[in-house]
Design a protein around this motif. Structure first.
Motif, mmCIF file in Angstrom:
data_model
loop_
_atom_site.group_PDB
_atom_site.id
_atom_site.type_symbol
_atom_site.label_atom_id
_atom_site.label_comp_id
_atom_site.label_asym_id
_atom_site.label_seq_id
_atom_site.Cartn_x
_atom_site.Cartn_y
_atom_site.Cartn_z
ATOM 1 N N LYS A 14 0.813 -1.225 0.000
ATOM 2 C CA LYS A 14 0.000 0.000 0.000
ATOM 3 C C LYS A 14 0.844 1.272 0.000
ATOM 4 O O LYS A 14 0.309 2.364 -0.138
ATOM 5 N N ASP A 15 2.143 1.126 0.150
ATOM 6 C CA ASP A 15 3.045 2.277 0.199
ATOM 7 C C ASP A 15 3.824 2.361 -1.120
ATOM 8 O O ASP A 15 4.914 1.837 -1.265
ATOM 9 N N LYS A 16 3.205 3.031 -2.091
ATOM 10 C CA LYS A 16 3.778 3.087 -3.446
ATOM 11 C C LYS A 16 5.161 3.736 -3.471
ATOM 12 O O LYS A 16 6.053 3.285 -4.182
ATOM 13 N N THR A 17 5.356 4.780 -2.695
ATOM 14 C CA THR A 17 6.652 5.468 -2.685
ATOM 15 C C THR A 17 7.755 4.524 -2.226
ATOM 16 O O THR A 17 8.821 4.452 -2.854
ATOM 17 N N THR A 18 7.507 3.780 -1.175
ATOM 18 C CA THR A 18 8.515 2.851 -0.670
ATOM 19 C C THR A 18 8.739 1.702 -1.651
ATOM 20 O O THR A 18 9.873 1.239 -1.825
ATOM 21 N N LEU A 19 7.689 1.248 -2.330
ATOM 22 C CA LEU A 19 7.861 0.198 -3.328
ATOM 23 C C LEU A 19 8.743 0.667 -4.486
ATOM 24 O O LEU A 19 9.559 -0.094 -5.002
ATOM 25 N N ILE A 20 8.577 1.908 -4.869
ATOM 26 C CA ILE A 20 9.423 2.464 -5.935
ATOM 27 C C ILE A 20 10.879 2.480 -5.482
ATOM 28 O O ILE A 20 11.781 2.107 -6.238
ATOM 29 N N VAL A 21 11.110 2.890 -4.255
ATOM 30 C CA VAL A 21 12.474 2.890 -3.714
ATOM 31 C C VAL A 21 13.021 1.454 -3.678
ATOM 32 O O VAL A 21 14.163 1.208 -4.063
ATOM 33 N N PRO A 31 11.511 -7.478 -9.249
ATOM 34 C CA PRO A 31 10.301 -8.211 -9.644
ATOM 35 C C PRO A 31 9.192 -8.178 -8.597
ATOM 36 O O PRO A 31 8.014 -7.992 -8.927
ATOM 37 N N ARG A 32 9.545 -8.336 -7.327
ATOM 38 C CA ARG A 32 8.503 -8.339 -6.297
ATOM 39 C C ARG A 32 7.920 -6.948 -6.100
ATOM 40 O O ARG A 32 6.717 -6.789 -5.865
ATOM 41 N N ALA A 33 8.753 -5.915 -6.196
ATOM 42 C CA ALA A 33 8.236 -4.546 -6.096
ATOM 43 C C ALA A 33 7.281 -4.264 -7.256
ATOM 44 O O ALA A 33 6.204 -3.700 -7.058
ATOM 45 N N ARG A 34 7.653 -4.680 -8.459
ATOM 46 C CA ARG A 34 6.767 -4.493 -9.612
ATOM 47 C C ARG A 34 5.482 -5.287 -9.461
ATOM 48 O O ARG A 34 4.416 -4.838 -9.863
ATOM 49 N N HIS A 35 5.591 -6.473 -8.923
ATOM 50 C CA HIS A 35 4.407 -7.308 -8.687
ATOM 51 C C HIS A 35 3.375 -6.534 -7.865
ATOM 52 O O HIS A 35 2.180 -6.592 -8.149
ATOM 53 N N ASN A 36 3.831 -5.800 -6.885
ATOM 54 C CA ASN A 36 2.930 -5.016 -6.035
ATOM 55 C C ASN A 36 2.564 -3.673 -6.649
ATOM 56 O O ASN A 36 1.437 -3.200 -6.480
ATOM 57 N N PRO A 63 3.777 -8.858 -17.187
ATOM 58 C CA PRO A 63 3.571 -10.088 -16.406
ATOM 59 C C PRO A 63 3.010 -9.821 -15.006
ATOM 60 O O PRO A 63 2.473 -10.723 -14.377
ATOM 61 N N HIS A 64 3.114 -8.595 -14.541
ATOM 62 C CA HIS A 64 2.694 -8.256 -13.181
ATOM 63 C C HIS A 64 1.275 -7.700 -13.121
ATOM 64 O O HIS A 64 0.699 -7.607 -12.047
ATOM 65 N N VAL A 65 0.711 -7.327 -14.269
ATOM 66 C CA VAL A 65 -0.615 -6.715 -14.297
ATOM 67 C C VAL A 65 -1.670 -7.807 -14.140
ATOM 68 O O VAL A 65 -1.723 -8.757 -14.898
ATOM 69 N N ARG A 66 -2.499 -7.639 -13.115
ATOM 70 C CA ARG A 66 -3.583 -8.596 -12.868
ATOM 71 C C ARG A 66 -4.949 -7.958 -13.022
ATOM 72 O O ARG A 66 -5.968 -8.633 -12.987
ATOM 73 N N GLY A 67 -4.988 -6.647 -13.189
ATOM 74 C CA GLY A 67 -6.276 -5.971 -13.347
ATOM 75 C C GLY A 67 -6.115 -4.570 -13.889
ATOM 76 O O GLY A 67 -5.032 -3.985 -13.824
ATOM 77 N N LEU A 68 -7.199 -4.056 -14.460
ATOM 78 C CA LEU A 68 -7.224 -2.699 -15.000
ATOM 79 C C LEU A 68 -8.406 -1.957 -14.394
ATOM 80 O O LEU A 68 -9.483 -2.525 -14.234
#
Length: 70
Positions: A14-21, A31-36, A63-68
């Motif tokens: 839920k923390d997009k900024t931290t996932l980007i980092v 890969p795991r950050a992109r997955h989220n 490969p990481h997109v599961r929904g739009l």
């Protein structure tokens, strides 16, 4: 172990900024950050532009997109 890192990164979903980092820290975290980050794409532009992006041979997120969300 990588499984532990995956669990830690998943807790940040839920923390997009931290996932980007996290995606910039090292290749094994990407890969795991992109997955989220890209599990659901919010589309605020023309659908054809997004379709071209996802169909591009250079695209690495599809490969990481599961929904739009439109």
């Amino acid at each position: 172990p990588s499984e532990v890192m995956d669990l830690v990164i998943d807790q940040l979903r839920k923390d997009k900024t931290t996932l980007i980092v996290c995606s910039l820290v090292c290749r094994s975290w990407l890969p795991r950050a992109r997955h989220n980050l890209f599990s659901v794409l919010n589309i605020r532009t023309r659908l054809t532009s997004v379709q071209r992006l996802l169909q591009s041979p250079l695209c690495t997120i599809h490969p990481h997109v599961r929904g739009l969300k439109l």
